[in-house]
Design an enzyme around this catalytic site. Structure first.
Site, PDB file in Angstrom:
ATOM      1  N   ASP A 189       0.847  -1.205   0.000  1.00 19.62           N
ATOM      2  CA  ASP A 189       0.000   0.000   0.000  1.00 19.62           C
ATOM      3  C   ASP A 189       0.878   1.250   0.000  1.00 19.62           C
ATOM      4  O   ASP A 189       2.039   1.210   0.429  1.00 19.62           O
ATOM      5  CB  ASP A 189      -0.886   0.045   1.254  1.00 19.62           C
ATOM      6  CG  ASP A 189      -2.070  -0.921   1.191  1.00 19.62           C
ATOM      7  OD1 ASP A 189      -2.199  -1.663   0.200  1.00 19.62           O
ATOM      8  OD2 ASP A 189      -2.865  -0.923   2.147  1.00 19.62           O
ATOM      9  N   ARG A 231      -1.673  -0.803  -8.251  1.00 25.45           N
ATOM     10  CA  ARG A 231      -3.050  -0.429  -7.878  1.00 25.45           C
ATOM     11  C   ARG A 231      -3.100   1.094  -7.950  1.00 25.45           C
ATOM     12  O   ARG A 231      -2.292   1.769  -7.311  1.00 25.45           O
ATOM     13  CB  ARG A 231      -3.386  -0.868  -6.454  1.00 25.45           C
ATOM     14  CG  ARG A 231      -4.738  -0.285  -5.979  1.00 25.45           C
ATOM     15  CD  ARG A 231      -4.931  -0.351  -4.466  1.00 25.45           C
ATOM     16  NE  ARG A 231      -4.926  -1.678  -3.965  1.00 25.45           N
ATOM     17  CZ  ARG A 231      -4.514  -1.999  -2.723  1.00 25.45           C
ATOM     18  NH1 ARG A 231      -4.072  -1.064  -1.895  1.00 25.45           N
ATOM     19  NH2 ARG A 231      -4.516  -3.246  -2.321  1.00 25.45           N
TER      20      ARG A 231
END
Ligand code: FDA
Length: 302
Positions: A125, A176
């Site tokens: 992330d 992402r």
């Protein structure tokens, strides 16, 4: 966002934790891995995939970072033994990024090696702008060692994102793309809603043209449409991308995307440290945040 919404959001920290907890329940898959497994099974029954995250924030204690690392290693075993269609997402600051970059890189290395050994995938992330450089440095090293078993996140509100894509191009990065959730200074991030949207579509197109696999992480129907039209225009196949959404957010949109024949992954956070994550989710939704405040004032039943 209206002035009223902004007032509501600023009032959230005043709300007692137990009230926040009741409203935040849909966004968290429970406090144990067993609860997360149950949620992942229902996601799989819908035809979707999952990515599992342990709830937690920045640590300043090495032993806590090591303990999170070990928990993540175990999650890969659970995914394998339970035959779940799931991978794992991690936050570098939970693994010691703010203590020492090398220590954090060692922890991520252990988790990435486990992802490879179990033929699975690790997503790193992206957090606030102070972590972007070290996160991308660690990502580069992980790809060099573990190839397509590791991916990272970029944020379309960041001014630097297009340059980051240029810099990562040689890796054919697995990215992402999301808008970005942290409060950033104007010097590093675009502030206007439409600019962040346009940069999202600009950067996913740039990634597709560079041959990247892209996780399209958004609940914004306009961006879902923009991504779908891009997929059609570029003639991409299902194996070149996936949509991604957060657990508990807009199940109807999830169904619409799946029914459109696209793959979709749900981000499933679990764990005891649910409060900061839940506050971020509530801040993104002034309607729910308003209900939280009304509940605190005894004006609405939960
Ligand atoms: P936007 O905020 O405009 O929301 C679109 C619509 O969805 C609105 O109608 C809104 O009300 C609704 N919505 C959004 N949140 C809601 C909620 N909590 N409850 C109900 N409705 C809601 N960020 C980051 O900085 N680093 C990261 O690594 C990640 N990782 C990540 C993974 C995945 C799978 C997703 C989906 C998102 C992230 N994010 C993230 C968060 C992301 O940056 C962003 O803050 C949120 O996705 C919200 O942006 P949207 O694109 O959904 O648009």
């Amino acid at each position: 966002m209206s002035i009223f919404d902004s007032l509501v959001i600023h009032g959230l920290p005043l709300v007692p934790k137990f009230i926040v907890g009741r409203f935040a329940k849909p966004y968290v898959a429970g406090s144990t891995i067993d609860a997360a497994v149950k949620s992942i099974r229902s996601i799989m029954d819908e035809g979707a995939m999952a990515t599992v995250d342990i709830l937690g924030e920045e640590v300043s204690d090495r032993s806590l970072a090591t303990s999170y690392t070990n928990e993540y290693l175990e999650i890969f075993d659970v995914i394998a033994s339970e035959r779940l269609d799931a991978n794992v997402s991690i936050k570098p600051t939970m693994l010691g990024m703010k203590i020492d970059e090398a220590f954090c890189a060692d922890n991520i290395e252990a988790i990435a090696a486990k992802a490879q050994a179990t033929d699975n995938f690790l997503r790193i992330d992206m957090e606030d702008h102070t972590t972007t450089d070290p996160t991308l440095r660690i990502y580069r090293t992980m790809v060099e060692r573990h190839g397509h078993h590791v991916g990272v996140v970029l944020q379309s509100y960041m001014r630097r994102t297009a340059d980051d894509i240029n810099d990562l191009r040689d890796l054919k990065p697995n990215i992402r793309m999301c808008k970005g959730i942290y409060r950033e200074p104007r010097t590093v991030a675009w502030g206007a809603f439409e600019t962040v949207r346009e940069n999202f579509t600009y950067t996913i197109e740039k990634l597709f043209r560079a041959g990247s696999y892209v996780g399209i992480a958004t609940h914004d129907s306009h961006l879902v449409w923009a991504a779908m039209s891009l997929i059609d225009r570029l003639g991409l196949n299902r194996e070149q991308y996936e949509f991604q959404m957060l657990y508990g957010v807009d199940p109807e949109l999830r169904r619409i995307i799946l029914d459109g024949g696209h793959r979709l992954r749900v981000y499933v956070p679990f764990g005891k440290d649910w409060y900061p994550y839940s506050m971020r989710r509530l801040r993104e939704n002034p309607t729910i945040a308003k209900n939280v405040l009304l509940a605190m004032m005894g004006k609405k039943t939960l």
